[in-house]
Design an enzyme around this catalytic site. Structure first.
Site, PDB file in Angstrom:
ATOM      1  N   HIS A 137       0.910  -1.181   0.046  1.00  0.00           N
ATOM      2  CA  HIS A 137      -0.105   0.099  -0.100  1.00  0.00           C
ATOM      3  C   HIS A 137       0.983   1.327   0.141  1.00  0.00           C
ATOM      4  O   HIS A 137       0.431   2.353  -0.379  1.00  0.00           O
ATOM      5  CB  HIS A 137      -0.913   0.169   1.102  1.00  0.00           C
ATOM      6  CG  HIS A 137      -2.024  -1.265   1.504  1.00  0.00           C
ATOM      7  ND1 HIS A 137      -2.879  -1.311   0.355  1.00  0.00           N
ATOM      8  CD2 HIS A 137      -2.359  -1.795   2.207  1.00  0.00           C
ATOM      9  CE1 HIS A 137      -3.821  -2.036   0.388  1.00  0.00           C
ATOM     10  NE2 HIS A 137      -3.508  -2.664   1.481  1.00  0.00           N
ATOM     11  N   ASP A 174      -2.679 -10.481  -2.510  1.00  0.00           N
ATOM     12  CA  ASP A 174      -3.299  -9.966  -1.119  1.00  0.00           C
ATOM     13  C   ASP A 174      -4.532  -9.580  -1.543  1.00  0.00           C
ATOM     14  O   ASP A 174      -5.260  -9.315  -2.322  1.00  0.00           O
ATOM     15  CB  ASP A 174      -2.466  -8.719  -0.582  1.00  0.00           C
ATOM     16  CG  ASP A 174      -3.054  -8.158   0.754  1.00  0.00           C
ATOM     17  OD1 ASP A 174      -2.480  -8.562   1.834  1.00  0.00           O
ATOM     18  OD2 ASP A 174      -3.980  -7.550   0.800  1.00  0.00           O
ATOM     19  N   HIS A 176      -6.277  -7.162  -0.653  1.00  0.00           N
ATOM     20  CA  HIS A 176      -6.558  -5.596  -0.867  1.00  0.00           C
ATOM     21  C   HIS A 176      -5.766  -5.217  -2.069  1.00  0.00           C
ATOM     22  O   HIS A 176      -4.523  -5.789  -2.161  1.00  0.00           O
ATOM     23  CB  HIS A 176      -6.267  -4.855   0.358  1.00  0.00           C
ATOM     24  CG  HIS A 176      -6.848  -5.379   1.653  1.00  0.00           C
ATOM     25  ND1 HIS A 176      -6.385  -6.082   2.340  1.00  0.00           N
ATOM     26  CD2 HIS A 176      -8.079  -4.919   1.819  1.00  0.00           C
ATOM     27  CE1 HIS A 176      -7.096  -6.436   3.316  1.00  0.00           C
ATOM     28  NE2 HIS A 176      -8.268  -5.857   3.379  1.00  0.00           N
ATOM     29  N   ASP A 263      -5.042 -12.969   3.660  1.00  0.00           N
ATOM     30  CA  ASP A 263      -6.066 -12.440   3.882  1.00  0.00           C
ATOM     31  C   ASP A 263      -7.325 -12.765   2.924  1.00  0.00           C
ATOM     32  O   ASP A 263      -8.404 -12.229   3.183  1.00  0.00           O
ATOM     33  CB  ASP A 263      -5.943 -10.886   4.442  1.00  0.00           C
ATOM     34  CG  ASP A 263      -5.217 -10.091   3.192  1.00  0.00           C
ATOM     35  OD1 ASP A 263      -4.841 -10.780   2.152  1.00  0.00           O
ATOM     36  OD2 ASP A 263      -5.121  -8.731   3.575  1.00  0.00           O
TER      37      ASP A 263
END
Ligand SMILES: [Zn+2]
Length: 319
Positions: A137, A174, A176, A263
């Site tokens: 991120h 991931d 996200h 995740d």
């Protein structure tokens, strides 16, 4: 590749909808993976070497690096600085606290990834950087999403600059979207970024991860987003994975970097997919079949028990 000193990095809180909540990016996430892998025979563990900051500057601006360094240095042990507004200061969210050891912890994760990257250049065709804090991120100019330095982007730049790689593919698995990695390589064809993630209309980071974000300038066509709806299971996921791996194969990269988040597991408290342990064996097997030298970098995954079982399945299959 693993550095036991990651345990000193302990962000305690984040702000969600105006309230302080517990921060899930805990040392146990990574310790559980390490212990499970050792128990299953993956015990070829190395400590990182120290790399110069010049590698961090391949990706991050001096302004941001200095800000993070000075912010860390200004805090007392146990004190946490957290931005209370989105986009305030050089942090783009309210979930990424800074403590007095954040700068050195983030740098150590970079060192683990760069040491892993340098090993890959030799006879080894698969290296795993088991790191935290995660990185995907973080943008050139800002931290966010529990990430401070973009480990995968720095490793990709290492391959391009130091190893003269002809092209690096990053597969971001991931849950996200890796807004930072996308942003850093948005205008270049030297890095193909492919991401499978929860639909940003519903899930963090909301600001990016849509299919129409395809790159710009020379980078047009080298950014591929494959968002999936909440509760996606293997049937849906495997179609996206097949497409992602096809794109990577067609790109003929010298190196593949996998931003690996657990995740996406059904038991993860943060993500919203329904993947099971055995699905990660399928993912590992499919990536291994590409036969591209591969650096795997740990990103998210917030259920230590699921992280452990998933990592064993994934690495047994890919190895
Ligand atoms: Zn994640």
């Amino acid at each position: 590749m693993y550095d036991p000193k990651h345990v000193v990095h302990r962000p305690t809180k984040e702000i969600d909808k105006g309230k302080f909540i517990e921060n899930p990016e805990k040392p146990e996430r990574i310790e559980a993976i390490k212990d499970a892998l050792i128990m299953n025979g993956f015990d070829n563990i190395h400590s990182p070497n120290n790399f110069p900051m010049s590698y961090v500057y391949l990706v991050h601006s001096e302004r941001y690096v200095n800000w993070l360094k000075n912010k860390s240095a200004s805090l007392q042990p146990g004190e946490e600085y957290i931005t209370e507004l989105f986009g305030y200061d050089l942090c783009f969210d309210t979930g990424t606290p800074i403590s007095n050891i954040t700068f050195e912890s983030a740098k150590r994760a970079v060192d683990v990834c760069l040491t892993a990257a340098s090993l890959l250049s030799g006879k080894t065709n698969l290296v795993y950087a088991l790191v935290r804090p995660p990185g995907h991120h973080a943008t050139r100019e800002a931290c966010g999403g529990y990430c401070y330095f973009n480990n995968a982007a720095i490793a990709a730049s290492y391959f391009l600059v130091k190893e003269n790689a002809d092209g690096v593919a990053i597969l971001d698995l991931d849950f996200h979207h890796g807004n930072g990695t996308q942003d850093i390589f948005y205008d270049t064809d030297e890095v193909l970024y492919v991401s499978i993630h929860g639909d940003p209309d519903t899930f963090y980071p909301w600001i990016s991860g849509r299919e129409n974000e395809i790159g710009e300038g020379p980078g047009e066509g080298f950014n591929i987003n494959l968002p999936l709806p909440a509760k996606s299971d293997w049937r849906k996921y495997s179609e996206a994975l097949d497409q992602a791996l096809r794109e990577i194969k067609n790109y003929y990269p010298d190196v593949l970097i996998v931003s690996l988040g657990f995740d996406t597991h059904a038991d993860d408290p943060v993500g919203g997919f329904l993947l099971k342990d055995d699905d990660f064996a399928r993912i590992g097997k499919a990536i291994g079949k590409l036969k591209i030298p591969t650096l795997i970098i740990q990103e998210g995954g917030y259920n230590p028990v699921a992280n452990a079982s998933t990592a064993v399945k994934f690495f047994t299959a890919i190895a």
